[in-house]
Design an enzyme around this catalytic site. Structure first.
Site, PDB file in Angstrom:
ATOM      1  N   GLN A  34     -39.087 -26.636  73.337  1.00  0.00           N
ATOM      2  CA  GLN A  34     -40.301 -27.623  73.082  1.00  0.00           C
ATOM      3  C   GLN A  34     -41.332 -27.345  73.921  1.00  0.00           C
ATOM      4  O   GLN A  34     -41.616 -26.450  74.577  1.00  0.00           O
ATOM      5  CB  GLN A  34     -39.923 -29.205  73.683  1.00  0.00           C
ATOM      6  N   TYR A  64     -38.811 -47.055  84.507  1.00  0.00           N
ATOM      7  CA  TYR A  64     -38.013 -46.426  83.664  1.00  0.00           C
ATOM      8  C   TYR A  64     -36.745 -46.000  84.356  1.00  0.00           C
ATOM      9  O   TYR A  64     -35.504 -46.323  84.290  1.00  0.00           O
ATOM     10  CB  TYR A  64     -38.472 -45.333  82.851  1.00  0.00           C
ATOM     11  N   GLN A  65     -37.057 -45.085  85.289  1.00  0.00           N
ATOM     12  CA  GLN A  65     -36.037 -44.501  86.123  1.00  0.00           C
ATOM     13  C   GLN A  65     -35.053 -45.456  87.121  1.00  0.00           C
ATOM     14  O   GLN A  65     -33.805 -45.350  87.102  1.00  0.00           O
ATOM     15  CB  GLN A  65     -36.613 -43.384  87.281  1.00  0.00           C
ATOM     16  N   ASP A  89     -36.367 -33.657  84.868  1.00  0.00           N
ATOM     17  CA  ASP A  89     -37.495 -34.021  85.981  1.00  0.00           C
ATOM     18  C   ASP A  89     -36.957 -34.734  87.157  1.00  0.00           C
ATOM     19  O   ASP A  89     -37.595 -34.547  88.478  1.00  0.00           O
ATOM     20  CB  ASP A  89     -38.353 -35.249  85.660  1.00  0.00           C
ATOM     21  N   GLU A 109     -28.911 -30.554  81.744  1.00  0.00           N
ATOM     22  CA  GLU A 109     -30.503 -30.697  81.098  1.00  0.00           C
ATOM     23  C   GLU A 109     -30.630 -29.445  80.356  1.00  0.00           C
ATOM     24  O   GLU A 109     -30.017 -28.082  80.930  1.00  0.00           O
ATOM     25  CB  GLU A 109     -31.462 -30.702  82.066  1.00  0.00           C
ATOM     26  N   ASP A 140     -26.882 -27.637  76.795  1.00  0.00           N
ATOM     27  CA  ASP A 140     -26.869 -28.661  75.856  1.00  0.00           C
ATOM     28  C   ASP A 140     -25.640 -29.497  76.203  1.00  0.00           C
ATOM     29  O   ASP A 140     -24.582 -29.097  76.094  1.00  0.00           O
ATOM     30  CB  ASP A 140     -26.493 -28.041  74.277  1.00  0.00           C
ATOM     31  N   ALA A 141     -26.274 -30.984  76.380  1.00  0.00           N
ATOM     32  CA  ALA A 141     -25.300 -31.798  76.760  1.00  0.00           C
ATOM     33  C   ALA A 141     -23.968 -32.224  75.848  1.00  0.00           C
ATOM     34  O   ALA A 141     -23.017 -32.414  76.104  1.00  0.00           O
ATOM     35  CB  ALA A 141     -25.761 -33.262  77.256  1.00  0.00           C
ATOM     36  N   ASP A 159     -30.191 -39.929  80.031  1.00  0.00           N
ATOM     37  CA  ASP A 159     -32.091 -39.947  80.151  1.00  0.00           C
ATOM     38  C   ASP A 159     -32.396 -39.098  79.077  1.00  0.00           C
ATOM     39  O   ASP A 159     -32.680 -37.820  79.476  1.00  0.00           O
ATOM     40  CB  ASP A 159     -32.173 -39.732  81.643  1.00  0.00           C
ATOM     41  N   TYR A 228     -44.945 -45.757  77.364  1.00  0.00           N
ATOM     42  CA  TYR A 228     -44.151 -45.496  76.141  1.00  0.00           C
ATOM     43  C   TYR A 228     -44.452 -46.311  74.915  1.00  0.00           C
ATOM     44  O   TYR A 228     -45.051 -47.292  75.205  1.00  0.00           O
ATOM     45  CB  TYR A 228     -42.634 -45.783  76.576  1.00  0.00           C
TER      46      TYR A 228
HETATM   47  N1  AAT Z   1     -36.918 -39.260  82.995  1.00  0.00           N
HETATM   48  C1  AAT Z   1     -37.656 -39.281  81.756  1.00  0.00           C
HETATM   49  C2  AAT Z   1     -37.916 -38.659  80.849  1.00  0.00           C
HETATM   50  C3  AAT Z   1     -37.210 -38.392  79.662  1.00  0.00           C
HETATM   51  S1  AAT Z   1     -36.609 -36.705  79.760  1.00  0.00           S
HETATM   52  C4  AAT Z   1     -35.474 -36.316  78.844  1.00  0.00           C
HETATM   53  C5  AAT Z   1     -34.923 -34.910  78.804  1.00  0.00           C
HETATM   54  O1  AAT Z   1     -34.116 -34.869  78.017  1.00  0.00           O
HETATM   55  C6  AAT Z   1     -35.871 -33.672  78.645  1.00  0.00           C
HETATM   56  O2  AAT Z   1     -35.908 -33.030  79.866  1.00  0.00           O
HETATM   57  C7  AAT Z   1     -35.105 -32.904  77.339  1.00  0.00           C
HETATM   58  O3  AAT Z   1     -35.285 -31.599  77.668  1.00  0.00           O
HETATM   59  C8  AAT Z   1     -33.613 -33.425  77.786  1.00  0.00           C
HETATM   60  N2  AAT Z   1     -32.890 -33.228  76.676  1.00  0.00           N
HETATM   61  C9  AAT Z   1     -32.955 -33.131  75.392  1.00  0.00           C
HETATM   62  N3  AAT Z   1     -32.144 -32.978  74.751  1.00  0.00           N
HETATM   63  C10 AAT Z   1     -31.034 -32.579  75.403  1.00  0.00           C
HETATM   64  C11 AAT Z   1     -29.719 -32.215  75.383  1.00  0.00           C
HETATM   65  N4  AAT Z   1     -29.319 -32.161  73.929  1.00  0.00           N
HETATM   66  N5  AAT Z   1     -29.113 -31.891  76.405  1.00  0.00           N
HETATM   67  C12 AAT Z   1     -29.636 -32.049  77.461  1.00  0.00           C
HETATM   68  N6  AAT Z   1     -30.677 -32.450  77.821  1.00  0.00           N
HETATM   69  C13 AAT Z   1     -31.560 -32.473  76.612  1.00  0.00           C
HETATM   70  C14 AAT Z   1     -36.719 -39.192  78.728  1.00  0.00           C
HETATM   71  C15 AAT Z   1     -37.907 -40.013  78.072  1.00  0.00           C
HETATM   72  C16 AAT Z   1     -37.810 -41.109  77.121  1.00  0.00           C
HETATM   73  C17 AAT Z   1     -38.853 -41.037  76.146  1.00  0.00           C
HETATM   74  C18 AAT Z   1     -39.037 -42.409  75.542  1.00  0.00           C
HETATM   75  N7  AAT Z   1     -40.041 -42.195  74.277  1.00  0.00           N
END
Ligand code: AAT
Length: 292
Positions: A34, A64-65, A89, A109, A140-141, A159, A228
């Site tokens: 990305q 959010y967190q 993050d 992540e 990839d999760a 998240d 958001y």
């Molecule tokens: N903590 C605040 C923000 C997030 S971050 C979402 C994270 O998910 C990103 O770092 C992204 O790289 C990760 N991610 C995306 N797809 C995958 C995957 N398939 N496996 C593992 N990690 C992944 C979320 C914000 C929400 C925004 C709402 N509009």
């Protein structure tokens, strides 16, 4: 450019724009997955943007967190093993660390660049990675979850980014099946679930999939996050069959946790009243959720 306004347009919030005034651009690069952008805004502190979508700002990340973490962890007695999906993050890790009962935290992540950028520009969030209980998996999760032993986790927190790009599969049925398999009986999932104003169809789909898979309970909760889209974000929160989880009356209230509020920084948003209030739904959403 500095002093200019940045406009965020995206088909997932059609017909409207979000904008923030830029003080300075701090980082801009393309990772394997990305576009990554960090800028200093004039009103929300530093901002992390992935593929043109705001992921967090220093000013409102707490809402959010703290909610995505403590809604599930305060709903079960003594959580010990937790998985975070996404969350590169580190903010959710920082929040999990307040729970002294937790012994092991896996985080999966997909994008190493998010972790590195957070360590450089968001040290208050990336501090979450310093906890000795954290075990980082970069990948990839969807793939990660297929290898998790059955019943390993007490809680899973998804998240993840919006269901475009690398997060597309994270709202599909097979993913939820692997999550349910990875949870112990009576284990809990809290999954980022978009805006009730913009994405009722995504919410409906997630809830009906979860109702099929999670035989304990399935709820929708929400919180206010001004940066958001539409200013709110929700969570689908579920439990697997087993010991009953009463999400609306947390059994493990944060106020009773030893040192939860002294852990490096005070809670800014979450408390037991916000927890209960998060499950109160406007009438239109109540109807949607009950019919899904
Ligand atoms: N903590 C605040 C923000 C997030 S971050 C979402 C994270 O998910 C990103 O770092 C992204 O790289 C990760 N991610 C995306 N797809 C995958 C995957 N398939 N496996 C593992 N990690 C992944 C979320 C914000 C929400 C925004 C709402 N509009």
């Amino acid at each position: 450019k500095a002093g200019k306004t940045v406009y965020f347009n995206n088909p997932i919030w059609p017909g409207e724009v979000q904008c923030l005034r830029v003080e300075s651009i701090l980082y801009q690069a393309k990772s394997d997955y990305q576009e990554v952008l960090v800028f200093e805004s004039s009103s929300y502190g530093k901002v992390l943007v992935l593929d043109g979508i705001i992921q967090l700002t220093e000013k409102d990340e707490c809402a959010y967190q703290e909610m995505i973490t403590h809604l599930p962890l305060c709903s079960i007695p003594s959580p010990k093993t937790v998985l975070v999906v996404g969350g590169g993050d580190g903010g959710v890790l920082r929040e999990i660390a307040r729970h002294n009962s937790v012994q092991h935290i896996d985080i999966c992540e997909i994008d190493r660049m998010v972790i590195e950028v957070s360590k450089k520009f968001f040290p208050e969030l990336a501090a979450g990675f310093d906890d000795a209980r954290v075990c980082l998996h970069v990948g990839d999760a969807v793939e990660f979850l297929t290898h998790v032993p059955e019943g390993k986790y007490d809680a899973i927190i998804v998240d993840s980014s919006d269901p475009v790009g690398p997060a597309q599969q994270l709202v599909e049925k097979p993913f939820f099946e692997t999550i349910a398999r990875a949870l112990r009986p009576g284990g809990v999932l809290c999954n980022m679930a978009e805006s009730m104003w913009l994405h009722t169809h995504i919410i409906d789909d997630m809830i009906s999939i979860c109702r099929e898979i999670f035989k304990g309970s399935v709820h929708y909760a929400w919180t206010s996050v001004p940066t958001y889209p539409s200013g709110v974000i929700g969570f689908v929160i579920c439990s697997t069959e087993g010991p009953l989880v009463d999400f609306l009356n947390p059994i493990n209230p944060i106020e009773n946790l030893d040192g939860a509020d002294q852990h490096k920084r005070e809670l800014r948003y979450y408390n037991s009243e916000m927890h209960k209030a998060a499950f109160a739904l406007p009438s239109f959403l109540k109807r949607e959720v009950s019919s899904s």
